[in-house]
Write a protein that holds these residues in place. Structure first.
Motif, PDB file in Angstrom:
ATOM      1  N   THR A 363     -21.382   4.700 -22.549  1.00 36.92           N
ATOM      2  CA  THR A 363     -22.814   4.165 -22.525  1.00 36.92           C
ATOM      3  C   THR A 363     -23.141   4.568 -24.138  1.00 36.92           C
ATOM      4  O   THR A 363     -23.798   3.720 -24.734  1.00 36.92           O
ATOM      5  CB  THR A 363     -23.590   4.927 -21.897  1.00 36.92           C
ATOM      6  N   GLN A 364     -22.485   5.411 -24.625  1.00 40.89           N
ATOM      7  CA  GLN A 364     -22.870   5.913 -26.238  1.00 40.89           C
ATOM      8  C   GLN A 364     -22.118   4.782 -26.961  1.00 40.89           C
ATOM      9  O   GLN A 364     -22.720   4.262 -28.184  1.00 40.89           O
ATOM     10  CB  GLN A 364     -22.381   7.104 -26.588  1.00 40.89           C
ATOM     11  N   GLN A 365     -20.888   4.255 -26.439  1.00 41.62           N
ATOM     12  CA  GLN A 365     -20.339   3.242 -27.319  1.00 41.62           C
ATOM     13  C   GLN A 365     -21.148   1.860 -27.280  1.00 41.62           C
ATOM     14  O   GLN A 365     -21.340   1.211 -28.287  1.00 41.62           O
ATOM     15  CB  GLN A 365     -19.003   2.902 -27.060  1.00 41.62           C
ATOM     16  N   LEU A 366     -21.579   1.571 -25.948  1.00 41.79           N
ATOM     17  CA  LEU A 366     -22.607   0.196 -26.251  1.00 41.79           C
ATOM     18  C   LEU A 366     -23.817   0.556 -27.079  1.00 41.79           C
ATOM     19  O   LEU A 366     -24.421  -0.469 -27.650  1.00 41.79           O
ATOM     20  CB  LEU A 366     -23.108   0.259 -24.513  1.00 41.79           C
ATOM     21  N   ILE A 367     -24.331   1.644 -27.002  1.00 35.99           N
ATOM     22  CA  ILE A 367     -25.578   1.976 -27.741  1.00 35.99           C
ATOM     23  C   ILE A 367     -25.219   1.895 -29.202  1.00 35.99           C
ATOM     24  O   ILE A 367     -26.045   1.213 -30.059  1.00 35.99           O
ATOM     25  CB  ILE A 367     -26.240   3.419 -27.370  1.00 35.99           C
ATOM     26  N   ALA A 368     -24.144   2.433 -29.708  1.00 31.75           N
ATOM     27  CA  ALA A 368     -24.038   2.553 -31.080  1.00 31.75           C
ATOM     28  C   ALA A 368     -22.851   2.034 -31.655  1.00 31.75           C
ATOM     29  O   ALA A 368     -22.895   1.844 -32.917  1.00 31.75           O
ATOM     30  CB  ALA A 368     -23.850   4.211 -31.310  1.00 31.75           C
ATOM     31  N   GLY A 369     -22.059   1.378 -30.900  1.00 26.30           N
ATOM     32  CA  GLY A 369     -20.772   0.673 -31.207  1.00 26.30           C
ATOM     33  C   GLY A 369     -21.179  -0.686 -32.331  1.00 26.30           C
ATOM     34  O   GLY A 369     -20.333  -0.948 -33.247  1.00 26.30           O
ATOM     35  N   GLY A 370     -22.230  -1.145 -32.242  1.00 28.00           N
ATOM     36  CA  GLY A 370     -22.806  -2.214 -33.042  1.00 28.00           C
ATOM     37  C   GLY A 370     -22.731  -1.914 -34.493  1.00 28.00           C
ATOM     38  O   GLY A 370     -22.610  -2.663 -35.168  1.00 28.00           O
ATOM     39  N   ARG A 371     -23.234  -0.807 -34.716  1.00 27.90           N
ATOM     40  CA  ARG A 371     -23.722  -0.131 -36.015  1.00 27.90           C
ATOM     41  C   ARG A 371     -22.570   0.584 -36.417  1.00 27.90           C
ATOM     42  O   ARG A 371     -22.452   0.622 -37.679  1.00 27.90           O
ATOM     43  CB  ARG A 371     -24.903   0.611 -35.855  1.00 27.90           C
ATOM     44  N   PHE A 372     -21.693   1.316 -35.488  1.00 30.05           N
ATOM     45  CA  PHE A 372     -20.482   2.050 -36.000  1.00 30.05           C
ATOM     46  C   PHE A 372     -19.317   1.515 -35.505  1.00 30.05           C
ATOM     47  O   PHE A 372     -18.883   1.745 -34.152  1.00 30.05           O
ATOM     48  CB  PHE A 372     -20.847   3.567 -35.442  1.00 30.05           C
ATOM     49  N   PRO A 373     -18.550   0.761 -36.184  1.00 27.05           N
ATOM     50  CA  PRO A 373     -17.296   0.163 -35.707  1.00 27.05           C
ATOM     51  C   PRO A 373     -16.143   1.371 -35.359  1.00 27.05           C
ATOM     52  O   PRO A 373     -15.400   0.912 -34.449  1.00 27.05           O
ATOM     53  CB  PRO A 373     -16.664  -0.628 -36.846  1.00 27.05           C
ATOM     54  N   ALA A 374     -16.186   2.327 -35.717  1.00 22.14           N
ATOM     55  CA  ALA A 374     -15.469   3.428 -35.491  1.00 22.14           C
ATOM     56  C   ALA A 374     -15.429   3.817 -34.211  1.00 22.14           C
ATOM     57  O   ALA A 374     -14.536   4.385 -33.477  1.00 22.14           O
ATOM     58  CB  ALA A 374     -15.624   4.834 -36.409  1.00 22.14           C
ATOM     59  N   LEU A 375     -16.697   3.473 -33.232  1.00 22.23           N
ATOM     60  CA  LEU A 375     -16.948   3.698 -31.809  1.00 22.23           C
ATOM     61  C   LEU A 375     -16.445   2.589 -31.014  1.00 22.23           C
ATOM     62  O   LEU A 375     -16.957   2.494 -29.966  1.00 22.23           O
ATOM     63  CB  LEU A 375     -18.540   4.004 -31.664  1.00 22.23           C
TER      64      LEU A 375
END
Length: 984
Positions: A363-375
């Motif tokens: 869920t954190q990847q879905l939330i932040a992965g768009g802005r943080f490619p490392a995730l």
């Protein structure tokens, strides 16, 4: 001088880790089984090693004693161990991976030959990977990578074989037959744990199969779907069909887009269109782990690249945020509910389990992965580190969750190494738990249990804290004003934003609370506590996605409470209890109705040990004895039984609702409760009846449980089927009381008293609805039957269907001596030789009649649907009557009978499919009966209930679950027809 094999250096490159000692006799017996196979196979070095005193021999004796599966691997293939004297294990694994990849290019290889080769390579590699882990030569991370690589190699080899076969048949024109997959247009994406290189020891593999119709190898794009669907079916057969050589990997294709209505292989463009126009957020989450593993790898990579904007959104809209929260809600952070039971705990889905860690990361990847490619990585532990690096979690949480993740995965592997079963549930018995503990290197089950509980507590703590400290995605709660007679506009807006559809009506309901409309809110202190609690309540109701209904159920609950201060204070200080109450109101209308009518059952939730105690017979018996203590009067005893049964049914249901027990355990618990309470009611009725009518000389009574009571598969709302049997002295003419009765009349009237005691509606409700139609001669026969007459009827007059029903019979209450005699009589009747074909023909005839007279309501009518529970029960019952079960512990439970179907009657693969189907249906049935008043209708059921089903089946969406049920029913019906004959 070459290193000795005695300490493991030659095999593993290092000394083996000594496992805790076991009973010497068990180890010696297990070692001798393998040593004999080694001698027979000419494996002299292995035989010599096993006959010696070396540390390695001691290690192997422990492993083989604790894991029948690994022992049998060694017995069937001692050459796998003999080879380690010449080639260390890691190099041997590399060689096996190479052999697997080369197997598709063997000249003249038939499909049967390919299946045999893959099974042989996989079995050896599987065995060696497990040994390396147990010996301490590989950690859990390396083990999961090796298992994933093994699956990659097997799928790749099968795909290459099928592509070459299609090329030779002129169906495809491969650009480079030396590298069949290149340009083939056949794309296989690994999902889930295989996609993340984190495969379990006995895991299914999740695949999505796609086609690029414009690929160079495809001569006719319009025929590509049909061709690759056929190839995909063959691929699944090659990988998962059980043969005399075993199986390779169970294969699941249900994660493809809209699995109920799309082909097994889907054109790339169609898949892209689906995801971009109709894709769900759970599918975005699933795609995080997607990885091309076989077929046209470059086409697979291109597809995933094209899909990146769908998976990794730069900005999240509010609907997506709500969906992410919905995904979060599928796993509960059961804070404040005390310890969990170790026995029977689900390591994957239970509290503090593997899935809690995985869900948070995703869920954190879905939330932040768009802005943080490392995730955007696929692996759970790698992403925990990245979340810490990005500041989403602290270093302590990262380190603790990483350590616990690998520990829990280790436990999962140990569970699966015992018998190569896809299980995630710890054993319920002491012996089984001890076995797992020692496989994991613990000295005892107690030592393991302590560490396991600490691990679950740590995961729960960090899981809950992670959600509390994660960046807030929604605006803070707004106005909540419920004074005066006029709706506050800001409050209406707040309620709408929280998810209430009729905010004005809800305002009116809440104002009623604050005006003291109910007894529970009449004191100023109670209203003050409720005012403080209201924001949390409303937010929680809003998360149910049918906020109005949930709030109105809570309102009805409040209306029945005698007082409120204690409850409101408790809910305020115990968020987990609040969440549980809201879950009931939002997901389980039937349970909500129970606590509305009988608020006292809610008191049981206050027991801190509720979720850590298994509600087995001993547990329930102890509590029943304490609850009945001091009750003297007949009616008082019966009322206490009704109260006790209602409360315990509710608490067993809560355990099922929260995942503390599974559906099978719930069925046993509901049945044990019925045994105990009906038995206590029988004792009370016998004592009360004797006051006036005395006793019959030598008189004894026993209750024979039939149907789901007999098979220990009762649900929350089941009535119970039983037969009352009696016996007395041969010369007894009448009872010895002030109003004597002849024996037949005595026991008939006693039975009528029992029926009234158990079934009559009272102020405390009904203990159980009783059904006595399965007695000899049905409704035309006497309500009580003398045991000799029962035996005579069953031998001379009973129909086949009555004998089928008798396969589930179990003596549940009454005189111990008569119960033993009844059990012996039933066993003798069932053991009577019968003509197999005649039994099967009658079962098929009866199933066809049922299908005609009681057609299923819809797909979710799991009892009556073709391929549903009735089919499974008839297969089991007919098998028992026809002598088609292996010798072993006799059980009346349908699933236990299915497990014991003899190989000559049912091959291992269909047998496993029947067992899996029964477990699926049991889970769905138990949950539906617990939560809903009627059957399950996806259009009408509360969303919270749908979430519950998905959490329990570990599936992402109802359409996927529906497709799974449909496929399962079709398989079961196919097996029914093959085993017993066609229906109709």
């Amino acid at each position: 001088m070459a290193p000795s094999a005695a300490d493991g250096h030659v095999w593993f490159g290092q000394p083996v880790v000594a496992l805790p000692p076991i009973e010497a006799e068990d180890g010696t017996e297990a070692l001798e089984i393998v040593a004999e196979a080694a001698r027979d196979g000419g494996c002299e070095r292995l035989a010599a090693l096993l006959g010696g005193k070396a540390l390695l021999a001691s290690f192997l004796s422990t492993v083989f004693a604790l894991s029948p599966f690994l022992r049998d691997c060694a017995r069937r293939n001692p050459e796998a161990l003999e080879a380690l004297f010449d080639t260390p294990l890691d190099r041997r694994l590399e060689s096996l991976f190479g052999d697997i990849e080369a197997s598709s290019f063997v000249e003249g290889q038939s499909e049967g030959g390919m299946m045999k080769a893959l099974r042989g390579f996989k079995a050896e590699a599987h065995f060696l990977i497990a040994l390396a882990r147990l010996a301490g030569a590989a950690d859990t991370a390396l083990t999961t990578r090796r298992l994933s690589r093994l699956a990659d190699a097997c799928v790749g080899a099968a795909v290459n074989y099928l592509l070459l076969d299609a090329h030779r048949a002129g169906k495809l024109t491969l650009p480079d037959p030396a590298h069949p997959a290149n340009g083939s247009g056949w794309v296989l994406l690994a999902m889930g744990k295989l996609g993340a290189d984190e495969l379990n020891f006995s895991s299914d593999i999740d695949l999505i199969v796609l086609i690029d119709p414009q690929a160079p190898a495809i001569p006719e794009p319009y025929e590509a779907v049909d061709l690759f669907v056929r190839l995909t079916r063959r691929l699944v057969r090659i990988l998962q069909d059980r043969t005399e050589n075993g199986y390779v990997f169970r294969t699941d294709l249900r994660l493809r887009p809209d699995p109920g209505s799309t082909p097994l292989a889907l054109p790339v463009e169609a898949a892209l269109h689906y995801y971009e126009s109709r894709g769900q957020n759970w599918e975005r989450a699933a795609m995080i782990k997607a990885r091309p593993i076989a077929g046209d790898l470059s086409a697979g990579a291109a597809f995933l690249k094209e899909l990146q904007p769908y998976v990794w959104r730069k900005y999240l809209d509010y609907a997506a945020i709500a969906d992410v929260h919905s995904i979060k809600r599928q796993i509960h952070a059961h804070k404040g509910h005390g310890e969990v039971a170790v026995k029977g705990h689900n390591v994957k889905l239970g509290r503090g389990g593997i899935r809690e860690i995985e869900f948070f990361v995703q869920t954190q990847q879905l939330i932040a992965g768009g802005r943080f490619p490392a995730l955007r990585g696929r692996q759970t532990v790698g992403m925990l580190k990245e979340l810490a690096a990005c500041g989403w979690i602290d270093a302590e949480a990262c380190e603790a969750l990483t350590r616990q993740y690998w520990f829990l995965r280790d436990v999962e592997h140990a569970l699966q190494m015992v018998a190569d079963e896809q299980t995630h549930t710890l054993p319920e018995d002491d012996e089984g738990l001890e076995q797992i503990a020692r496989l994991l290197g613990f000295e005892s089950a107690d030592a393991f249990s302590d560490v396991f509980r600490q691990s679950l507590r740590l995961v729960e703590k960090h899981y809950a804290a992670l959600f509390e400290t994660a960046p807030q995605l929604s605006r803070g709660i707004g106005n909540l004003v419920f004074t005066g007679d006029v709706d506050d506009p800001g409050t209406l807006e707040t309620l709408s934003e929280l998810g209430f559809e009729r905010p004005s009506d809800m305002c009116r309901v809440i104002r009623g609370w604050h005006y003291g409309r109910y007894r529970a809110t009449q004191s100023a202190e109670a209203r003050e506590r409720l005012t403080e609690l209201t924001p949390a309540l409303l937010e929680a109701f809003g998360r149910t996605r049918r906020a109005d209904e949930a709030l109105l159920r809570f309102d009805a609950f409040l209306g029945g409470l005698p007082a409120g201060i204690q409850l409101f204070s408790l809910l305020q200080s115990n968020p987990a209890l609040l969440e549980m109450l809201v879950s009931i109101m939002g997901a389980a209308p039937r349970l909500a109705a129970i606590i509305t009518k009988r608020p006292h059952v809610f008191d049981g939730l206050l027991d801190p040990a509720l979720l850590s105690e298994l509600p087995d017979r001993a547990y329930l018996g102890e509590r029943l004895e304490a609850f009945l203590a001091g009750a003297q009067l007949h009616e008082e005893i019966l009322d206490r039984l009704r109260i006790f049964a209602a409360e315990q049914k509710f608490l067993i249901g809560i355990r099922l609702l929260t995942g503390a027990i599974d559906a099978t355990r719930a069925g046993k618990a509901f049945s044990d409760l019925a045994d105990l309470t009906v038995g206590a009611a029988l004792d009370a009725v016998i004592a009360n009846f004797a006051v006036r009518h005395g006793t019959v000389p030598g008189g004894k009574v026993a209750i024979l449980g039939m149907g789901k009571l007999g098979s220990r598969e009762l649900t929350a709302g089941s009535d119970i089927d039983l037969i009352l049997l009696y016996d007395h002295a041969p010369d007894a003419e009448q009872s010895d009381g002030e109003k004597p009765l002849a024996p037949s009349e005595y026991f008939a009237r006693l039975t009528q008293r029992l029926i009234a005691a158990v079934s009559a509606p009272t102020a405390e409700g009904v203990l159980y609805e009783l059904d006595l139609r399965l007695r000899p001669s049905g409704n035309k026969g006497p309500v009580a039957t003398q045991i000799e007459a029962f035996g005579r009827y069953q031998r001379q007059d009973a129909w086949t269907w009555e004998h089928m029903a008798l396969t589930r019979a179990r003596a549940v209450a009454g005189d111990a001596e008569l119960r033993a005699a009844v059990e012996a009589e039933v066993a003798a009747i069932l053991a009577t030789p019968r003509e197999r074909g005649a039994v099967f023909a009658k079962a098929v005839e009866m199933r066809a009649l049922l299908e005609e007279e009681k057609p299923p309501r819809d797909l979710w009518d799991l009892k009556l649907v073709p391929g549903g529970l009735i089919d499974l029960e008839f297969i089991a019952q007919a098998a028992v009557l026809a002598g088609c079960c292996e010798e072993g512990t006799v059980s009346t439970a349908t699933v236990d009978v299915l497990v014991r179907l003899s190989p000559g009657f049912c091959a291992p693969q269909p047998r496993q499919e029947l067992v899996d189907a029964h477990q699926l249906y049991t889970m769905l049935t138990q949950t539906t009966r617990l939560c809903l008043e009627g059957g399950f209708d996806p259009e009408e059921a509360p969303p919270g209930f749908a979430d519950l089903l998905l959490r329990q089946t570990d599936l992402p969406e109802l359409t996927v679950l529906a497709a799974h049920v449909e496929e399962t029913a079709a398989r079961v019906r196919g097996h029914f027809e093959k085993l017993l004959g066609a229906v109709g």
